[in-house]
Design a protein around this motif. Structure first.
Motif, PDB file in Angstrom:
ATOM      1  N   LEU A   1     -34.002 -11.160 -70.700  1.00  0.00           N
ATOM      2  CA  LEU A   1     -34.094 -11.372 -72.064  1.00  0.00           C
ATOM      3  C   LEU A   1     -35.082 -10.240 -72.638  1.00  0.00           C
ATOM      4  CD1 LEU A   1     -33.000 -12.754 -75.046  1.00  0.00           C
ATOM      5  CD2 LEU A   1     -35.242 -14.103 -75.397  1.00  0.00           C
ATOM      6  N   GLY A   2     -34.494  -9.125 -73.257  1.00  0.00           N
ATOM      7  CA  GLY A   2     -34.863  -7.930 -74.144  1.00  0.00           C
ATOM      8  C   GLY A   2     -35.070  -6.846 -72.334  1.00  0.00           C
ATOM      9  N   PHE A   3     -35.156  -7.636 -71.415  1.00  0.00           N
ATOM     10  CA  PHE A   3     -35.231  -6.521 -70.020  1.00  0.00           C
ATOM     11  C   PHE A   3     -34.904  -5.082 -70.295  1.00  0.00           C
ATOM     12  CE2 PHE A   3     -34.669  -3.862 -66.199  1.00  0.00           C
ATOM     13  CZ  PHE A   3     -35.749  -4.744 -65.537  1.00  0.00           C
ATOM     14  N   ASP A   4     -33.713  -4.568 -71.381  1.00  0.00           N
ATOM     15  CA  ASP A   4     -33.325  -3.271 -71.679  1.00  0.00           C
ATOM     16  C   ASP A   4     -33.985  -2.757 -72.133  1.00  0.00           C
ATOM     17  OD1 ASP A   4     -31.468  -2.972 -69.739  1.00  0.00           O
ATOM     18  OD2 ASP A   4     -29.741  -3.419 -71.400  1.00  0.00           O
TER      19      ASP A   4
ATOM     20  N   LEU B   1     -31.113 -23.064 -69.343  1.00  0.00           N
ATOM     21  CA  LEU B   1     -31.391 -22.099 -70.063  1.00  0.00           C
ATOM     22  C   LEU B   1     -29.990 -20.953 -68.960  1.00  0.00           C
ATOM     23  CD1 LEU B   1     -33.251 -19.716 -71.111  1.00  0.00           C
ATOM     24  CD2 LEU B   1     -34.285 -19.452 -68.827  1.00  0.00           C
ATOM     25  N   ALA B   2     -29.582 -20.146 -69.787  1.00  0.00           N
ATOM     26  CA  ALA B   2     -29.069 -19.346 -69.725  1.00  0.00           C
ATOM     27  C   ALA B   2     -29.156 -18.798 -68.584  1.00  0.00           C
ATOM     28  CB  ALA B   2     -27.975 -17.978 -70.783  1.00  0.00           C
ATOM     29  N   ASP B   3     -28.300 -18.193 -67.760  1.00  0.00           N
ATOM     30  CA  ASP B   3     -29.169 -16.727 -65.996  1.00  0.00           C
ATOM     31  C   ASP B   3     -29.023 -16.066 -65.771  1.00  0.00           C
ATOM     32  OD1 ASP B   3     -26.913 -15.115 -66.414  1.00  0.00           O
ATOM     33  OD2 ASP B   3     -25.759 -16.508 -65.193  1.00  0.00           O
ATOM     34  N   TYR B   4     -29.941 -15.187 -65.246  1.00  0.00           N
ATOM     35  CA  TYR B   4     -30.504 -13.563 -66.044  1.00  0.00           C
ATOM     36  C   TYR B   4     -29.490 -12.620 -66.426  1.00  0.00           C
ATOM     37  CZ  TYR B   4     -32.711  -9.388 -64.888  1.00  0.00           C
ATOM     38  OH  TYR B   4     -33.671  -7.872 -65.011  1.00  0.00           O
ATOM     39  N   ASP B   5     -28.445 -12.791 -66.091  1.00  0.00           N
ATOM     40  CA  ASP B   5     -27.261 -11.756 -66.658  1.00  0.00           C
ATOM     41  C   ASP B   5     -26.718 -12.181 -67.447  1.00  0.00           C
ATOM     42  OD1 ASP B   5     -27.436 -10.302 -63.698  1.00  0.00           O
ATOM     43  OD2 ASP B   5     -25.563 -11.652 -63.153  1.00  0.00           O
TER      44      ASP B   5
ATOM     45  N   ARG C   1     -35.566 -20.803 -76.629  1.00  0.00           N
ATOM     46  CA  ARG C   1     -34.181 -22.067 -76.991  1.00  0.00           C
ATOM     47  C   ARG C   1     -33.145 -21.899 -77.258  1.00  0.00           C
ATOM     48  NH1 ARG C   1     -38.218 -26.153 -77.244  1.00  0.00           N
ATOM     49  NH2 ARG C   1     -40.484 -25.642 -77.412  1.00  0.00           N
ATOM     50  N   LYS C   2     -32.708 -20.607 -77.920  1.00  0.00           N
ATOM     51  CA  LYS C   2     -31.154 -21.010 -78.825  1.00  0.00           C
ATOM     52  C   LYS C   2     -30.597 -21.108 -77.582  1.00  0.00           C
ATOM     53  CE  LYS C   2     -32.172 -19.705 -83.201  1.00  0.00           C
ATOM     54  NZ  LYS C   2     -31.849 -18.417 -84.432  1.00  0.00           N
ATOM     55  N   ASN C   3     -31.331 -21.017 -76.523  1.00  0.00           N
ATOM     56  CA  ASN C   3     -30.128 -19.695 -74.884  1.00  0.00           C
ATOM     57  C   ASN C   3     -30.102 -20.882 -73.569  1.00  0.00           C
ATOM     58  OD1 ASN C   3     -27.849 -17.402 -75.585  1.00  0.00           O
ATOM     59  ND2 ASN C   3     -29.907 -17.292 -76.883  1.00  0.00           N
ATOM     60  N   GLY C   4     -30.762 -22.100 -74.315  1.00  0.00           N
ATOM     61  CA  GLY C   4     -30.965 -23.373 -73.112  1.00  0.00           C
ATOM     62  C   GLY C   4     -32.212 -23.927 -73.111  1.00  0.00           C
ATOM     63  N   ALA C   5     -33.299 -22.615 -73.054  1.00  0.00           N
ATOM     64  CA  ALA C   5     -35.031 -23.256 -72.746  1.00  0.00           C
ATOM     65  C   ALA C   5     -35.370 -24.548 -73.382  1.00  0.00           C
ATOM     66  CB  ALA C   5     -35.931 -22.231 -72.524  1.00  0.00           C
TER      67      ALA C   5
END
Length: 206
Positions: A130-133, A3-7, A37-41
Motif C-alpha cells: 500500500l503506497g509503495f509507488d 487483507l488483500a495481497d501485496y499486488d 482496514r477498508k481492504n481487509g485488515a
C-alpha cells in the motif's frame, strides 16, 4: 475477509489521499490505517519501541560528529513496532528535516513524532504494497546521477575517506560494502560517490 495481497494493495491509487510535503506526496498515518482496514485488515496499529538504555522514544548514537560549521551533533533515530493482523514488523528510521538530519539545536517532540509516523507508512508500503509507488518515486528522485563513465575502480584516497567517515559515525563500513556484494578494493568511482552522497545526506559531511 483477509487483507488483500501485496499486488492488489499496490494497485490502489493513494494519491487522492495525500498531501504535499517537501515537494513529494505524503500519506498520513491515520489514512494509511483506514485504507488497510477498508481492504481487509482487522487489526492495525503501531507503537514506539523505547530505547532500552534511556526509556525514551528517541534513540541516539554514542558517536559525536561535527558539521561544516563546527557544531557538534549526534545521529538520532526512532524505532516502532507495527502490527497488522497476525504480523509484527519493526522499523527504525532517522529523524529528518526534509532530506537533512535533525541536529541537537533543532530537535523537538514534533520531529520525533513525524519520524515515527513516516516509519509506519514506509513499513506498511514495504510489507503490504500500500503506497509503495510513493516511496519508489521518492527514492528515484533522491538517487544521485552517476554517469556510466564512473565504472573505474575508486581511488585509495576516496575509499580511505569513506572508511574514516564510517568510523566517525559508528557505521560498520565493512558490512555496508559486503551487503552490496563488494569488497573495498572492488568499489567503482560511481559506487564510492553514492556512498559519500549517502553519508552527506545523513550526516551533513562535506
Amino acid at each position: 475477509m483477509p487483507l488483500a495481497d501485496y499486488d492488489e494493495l499496490r494497485k490502489i491509487d493513494v494519491r487522492p489521499f495525500c498531501k504535499k510535503r517537501d515537494g513529494l506526496d505524503y500519506l498520513n498515518w491515520a489514512t494509511c490505517i483506514d485504507l488497510l482496514r477498508k481492504n481487509g485488515a482487522s487489526k492495525v496499529y503501531w507503537e514506539p519501541v523505547p530505547d532500552p538504555m534511556t526509556g525514551s522514544s528517541l534513540r541516539r548514537t554514542d558517536v559525536e560528529f561535527k558539521d561544516k560549521n563546527g557544531n557538534t551533533n549526534r545521529c538520532y533515530e526512532t524505532q516502532i513496532k507495527v502490527v497488522i493482523d497476525d504480523n509484527v514488523y519493526y522499523m527504525q528510521t532517522p529523524v529528518l528535516n526534509g532530506a537533512n538530519p535533525v541536529k541537537d539545536n533543532s530537535m523537538s517532540q514534533q520531529r520525533v513524532w513525524n519520524s515515527m509516523c513516516r516509519a509506519f507508512v514506509k513499513c506498511v508500503a514495504i510489507h503490504t504494497g500500500l503506497g509503495f509507488d510513493l516511496w519508489l518515486k521518492e527514492e528515484i528522485s533522491n538517487e544521485p546521477y552517476i554517469p556510466d563513465t564512473l565504472q573505474k575502480r575508486a581511488s585509495p584516497a576516496k575509499i580511505k575517506t569513506i572508511q574514516q567517515l564510517c568510523i566517525s559515525h559508528g557505521i560498520d563500513g565493512d558490512a555496508w560494502v559486503a551487503g552490496n556484494g563488494k569488497k573495498w578494493d572492488e568499489l567503482t568511482e560511481g559506487e564510492a560517490a553514492k556512498m559519500l552522497n549517502a553519508l552527506k545526506q545523513r550526516y551533513g559531511d562535506e
